[in-house]
Every structure is written in structure tokens, then in C-alpha cells.
Design a protein around this motif. Structure first.
Motif, PDB file in Angstrom:
ATOM      1  N   ASN A  85       0.925  -1.472  -0.027  1.00  0.00           N
ATOM      2  CA  ASN A  85       0.100   0.105  -0.072  1.00  0.00           C
ATOM      3  C   ASN A  85       0.866   1.445   0.061  1.00  0.00           C
ATOM      4  O   ASN A  85       0.568   2.278  -0.731  1.00  0.00           O
ATOM      5  CB  ASN A  85      -0.859  -0.219   1.132  1.00  0.00           C
ATOM      6  CG  ASN A  85      -2.147  -1.014   1.156  1.00  0.00           C
ATOM      7  OD1 ASN A  85      -2.319  -1.639   0.068  1.00  0.00           O
ATOM      8  ND2 ASN A  85      -2.804  -1.417   1.991  1.00  0.00           N
ATOM      9  N   ILE A  88       2.341   1.447  -3.534  1.00  0.00           N
ATOM     10  CA  ILE A  88       1.308   2.064  -4.389  1.00  0.00           C
ATOM     11  C   ILE A  88       0.810   3.306  -4.149  1.00  0.00           C
ATOM     12  O   ILE A  88       0.490   4.272  -5.105  1.00  0.00           O
ATOM     13  CB  ILE A  88      -0.350   1.205  -4.409  1.00  0.00           C
ATOM     14  CG1 ILE A  88       0.230  -0.116  -5.005  1.00  0.00           C
ATOM     15  CG2 ILE A  88      -1.298   1.820  -5.100  1.00  0.00           C
ATOM     16  CD1 ILE A  88      -0.818  -1.263  -4.733  1.00  0.00           C
ATOM     17  N   GLY A  92       1.956   4.746  -7.569  1.00  0.00           N
ATOM     18  CA  GLY A  92       0.897   4.524  -8.159  1.00  0.00           C
ATOM     19  C   GLY A  92       0.417   3.244  -8.587  1.00  0.00           C
ATOM     20  O   GLY A  92       1.537   2.253  -8.145  1.00  0.00           O
ATOM     21  N   ASP A  93      -0.617   2.585  -8.976  1.00  0.00           N
ATOM     22  CA  ASP A  93      -1.007   1.173  -9.036  1.00  0.00           C
ATOM     23  C   ASP A  93      -0.104   0.530 -10.034  1.00  0.00           C
ATOM     24  O   ASP A  93       0.094  -0.962  -9.973  1.00  0.00           O
ATOM     25  CB  ASP A  93      -2.440   1.158  -9.782  1.00  0.00           C
ATOM     26  CG  ASP A  93      -3.660   1.555  -8.581  1.00  0.00           C
ATOM     27  OD1 ASP A  93      -3.243   1.357  -7.338  1.00  0.00           O
ATOM     28  OD2 ASP A  93      -4.476   2.069  -9.043  1.00  0.00           O
ATOM     29  N   HIS A  96       2.407  -2.195  -8.780  1.00  0.00           N
ATOM     30  CA  HIS A  96       2.441  -3.763  -8.371  1.00  0.00           C
ATOM     31  C   HIS A  96       1.909  -4.499  -9.564  1.00  0.00           C
ATOM     32  O   HIS A  96       1.055  -3.917 -10.276  1.00  0.00           O
ATOM     33  CB  HIS A  96       1.056  -3.593  -7.236  1.00  0.00           C
ATOM     34  CG  HIS A  96       1.111  -4.831  -6.522  1.00  0.00           C
ATOM     35  ND1 HIS A  96      -0.408  -5.731  -6.628  1.00  0.00           N
ATOM     36  CD2 HIS A  96       1.764  -5.557  -5.705  1.00  0.00           C
ATOM     37  CE1 HIS A  96      -0.193  -6.696  -5.797  1.00  0.00           C
ATOM     38  NE2 HIS A  96       1.285  -6.684  -5.293  1.00  0.00           N
ATOM     39  N   GLN A  98      -0.194  -6.929  -9.852  1.00  0.00           N
ATOM     40  CA  GLN A  98      -1.347  -7.308  -9.851  1.00  0.00           C
ATOM     41  C   GLN A  98      -2.251  -5.885  -9.305  1.00  0.00           C
ATOM     42  O   GLN A  98      -2.518  -5.935  -8.130  1.00  0.00           O
ATOM     43  CB  GLN A  98      -1.489  -8.596  -8.748  1.00  0.00           C
ATOM     44  CG  GLN A  98      -0.860  -9.645  -9.056  1.00  0.00           C
ATOM     45  CD  GLN A  98      -0.794 -10.704  -8.101  1.00  0.00           C
ATOM     46  OE1 GLN A  98      -1.337 -10.490  -6.982  1.00  0.00           O
ATOM     47  NE2 GLN A  98      -0.310 -11.958  -8.285  1.00  0.00           N
ATOM     48  N   PRO A  99      -2.471  -5.074 -10.240  1.00  0.00           N
ATOM     49  CA  PRO A  99      -3.163  -3.891  -9.709  1.00  0.00           C
ATOM     50  C   PRO A  99      -4.777  -4.295  -9.325  1.00  0.00           C
ATOM     51  O   PRO A  99      -5.264  -4.962  -9.724  1.00  0.00           O
ATOM     52  CB  PRO A  99      -3.215  -2.966 -10.861  1.00  0.00           C
ATOM     53  CG  PRO A  99      -2.937  -4.107 -12.295  1.00  0.00           C
ATOM     54  CD  PRO A  99      -1.999  -5.129 -11.666  1.00  0.00           C
ATOM     55  N   PRO A 100      -5.388  -3.440  -8.391  1.00  0.00           N
ATOM     56  CA  PRO A 100      -6.600  -3.696  -8.025  1.00  0.00           C
ATOM     57  C   PRO A 100      -7.422  -3.140  -9.102  1.00  0.00           C
ATOM     58  O   PRO A 100      -7.201  -2.372 -10.159  1.00  0.00           O
ATOM     59  CB  PRO A 100      -6.724  -2.710  -6.989  1.00  0.00           C
ATOM     60  CG  PRO A 100      -5.740  -1.580  -7.045  1.00  0.00           C
ATOM     61  CD  PRO A 100      -4.574  -2.359  -7.819  1.00  0.00           C
ATOM     62  N   THR A 102     -10.195  -0.998 -10.517  1.00  0.00           N
ATOM     63  CA  THR A 102     -10.642   0.141 -10.038  1.00  0.00           C
ATOM     64  C   THR A 102     -11.037   0.679 -11.532  1.00  0.00           C
ATOM     65  O   THR A 102     -10.800   0.081 -12.651  1.00  0.00           O
ATOM     66  CB  THR A 102      -9.650   1.359  -9.714  1.00  0.00           C
ATOM     67  OG1 THR A 102      -8.685   1.576 -10.533  1.00  0.00           O
ATOM     68  CG2 THR A 102      -9.081   0.970  -8.198  1.00  0.00           C
ATOM     69  N   THR A 105      -7.963   1.245 -13.585  1.00  0.00           N
ATOM     70  CA  THR A 105      -7.320  -0.131 -14.107  1.00  0.00           C
ATOM     71  C   THR A 105      -8.346  -0.763 -14.919  1.00  0.00           C
ATOM     72  O   THR A 105      -7.853  -1.911 -15.360  1.00  0.00           O
ATOM     73  CB  THR A 105      -6.732  -0.747 -12.925  1.00  0.00           C
ATOM     74  OG1 THR A 105      -7.647  -1.118 -12.110  1.00  0.00           O
ATOM     75  CG2 THR A 105      -5.413   0.005 -12.422  1.00  0.00           C
TER      76      THR A 105
END
Length: 153
Positions: A85, A88, A92-93, A96, A98-100, A102, A105
Motif C-alpha cells: 500500500n 502504491i 501508483g497502481d 504492483h 497485480q493492480p486492484p 478500479t 485499471t
């Protein structure tokens, strides 16, 4: 002097693996679980500068800073999720692998499916168009038959 590009490439790969191994060997961990968490995190976090390399394999100064920060946070007792976290929030996303899911994304998640649907739709449309062009009217068939007969004679 390096004579072939292949030898240069092999040398670069060896240097990257030595840097990564050296990085892990110089850090002291309290237990094996902490060391394993560190290894997982540096393979799971992407270098924002390199864009297609994790921070374990990247030689960029930014990746080195990220590895240092990951190590420091683990030593402070931060959890895996807290470290992810933090990265990120800072980078930013994209950082990672494995982006969440949203709004921003969602194209990463739905894009491949959308491209597949468009491709299948295009293939079906082209196939139907070919069939429609290949069909002749009765008059055209008779004319074609007359042309074939006159050519054979």
C-alpha cells in the motif's frame, strides 16, 4: 573487448543476477519468514523507471531505493500489505504487478477480452461477407456456364 552481442547480453544477465544475489546477502533478517517476504515483495513490485522489470532484477537507482525502503519497512515490523500500500500510494497502481480493480485499471482487466470479442466479430463479419460475394444469381450462373462451354469448344 566483447566481440559478439550475445556475449554482451550474457554478461549483462550475469551482472543483474549477481547484483540481486548480493543485495539479498548483505541484508540481515530476523528470521527466514521475513527474508522470504522480502524476496516475494521485490519480485512482486515493478520498477517505475524500467516499467517491465521487478525491483529485484532492476539496476535502476529508483529500484535500489525501493528495495531499501522495503527492507526498512520489514525491519520496522510492517506487514506485506502495508508495504504494498505504501509503494502504491507513492508510485501508483502500476508499481504492483497485480493492480486492484478500479475505474482507472479496468482497461487492464477488460481490454484483452474486448480485443478478443472485436477479433472474433471481425472474423465472422469477413467470413459472411465472402460468402455473400461468392453467391451468384441464376442469370449469372447461366452466363458463367455459357462462357465455360464456349471456352472448351
Amino acid at each position: 573487448m566483447i566481440r559478439t552481442p550475445l556475449l554482451a547480453l550474457m554478461t549483462a544477465f550475469l551482472m543483474v543476477s549477481f547484483v540481486s544475489a548480493e543485495d539479498e546477502n548483505t541484508r540481515q533478517f530476523e528470521n527466514e519468514q521475513q527474508h522470504e517476504t522480502y524476496r516475494q515483495l521485490i519480485k512482486e513490485l515493478r520498477c517505475p523507471k524500467c516499467q517491465n522489470q521487478n525491483i529485484a532484477d532492476s539496476n535502476a537507482p529508483l529500484a535500489e531505493d525501493m528495495r531499501d525502503r522495503t527492507y526498512q519497512m520489514l525491519k520496522e515490523g510492517k506487514s506485506r500489505e502495508e508495504i504494498i500500500n505504501f509503494m502504491i500510494a507513492r508510485y501508483g497502481d502500476f508499481v504492483h504487478y497485480q493492480p486492484p480493480f478500479t475505474k482507472v485499471t479496468s482497461i487492464l482487466w477488460w481490454g484483452p477480452l474486448l480485443i478478443l470479442i472485436i477479433g472474433v466479430g471481425t472474423a465472422i463479419a469477413l467470413t459472411r461477407k465472402k460468402k455473400a460475394v461468392a453467391e451468384l444469381t441464376q442469370d449469372e450462373r447461366e452466363r458463367l456456364e455459357q462462357l465455360r462451354k464456349s471456352r472448351d469448344e
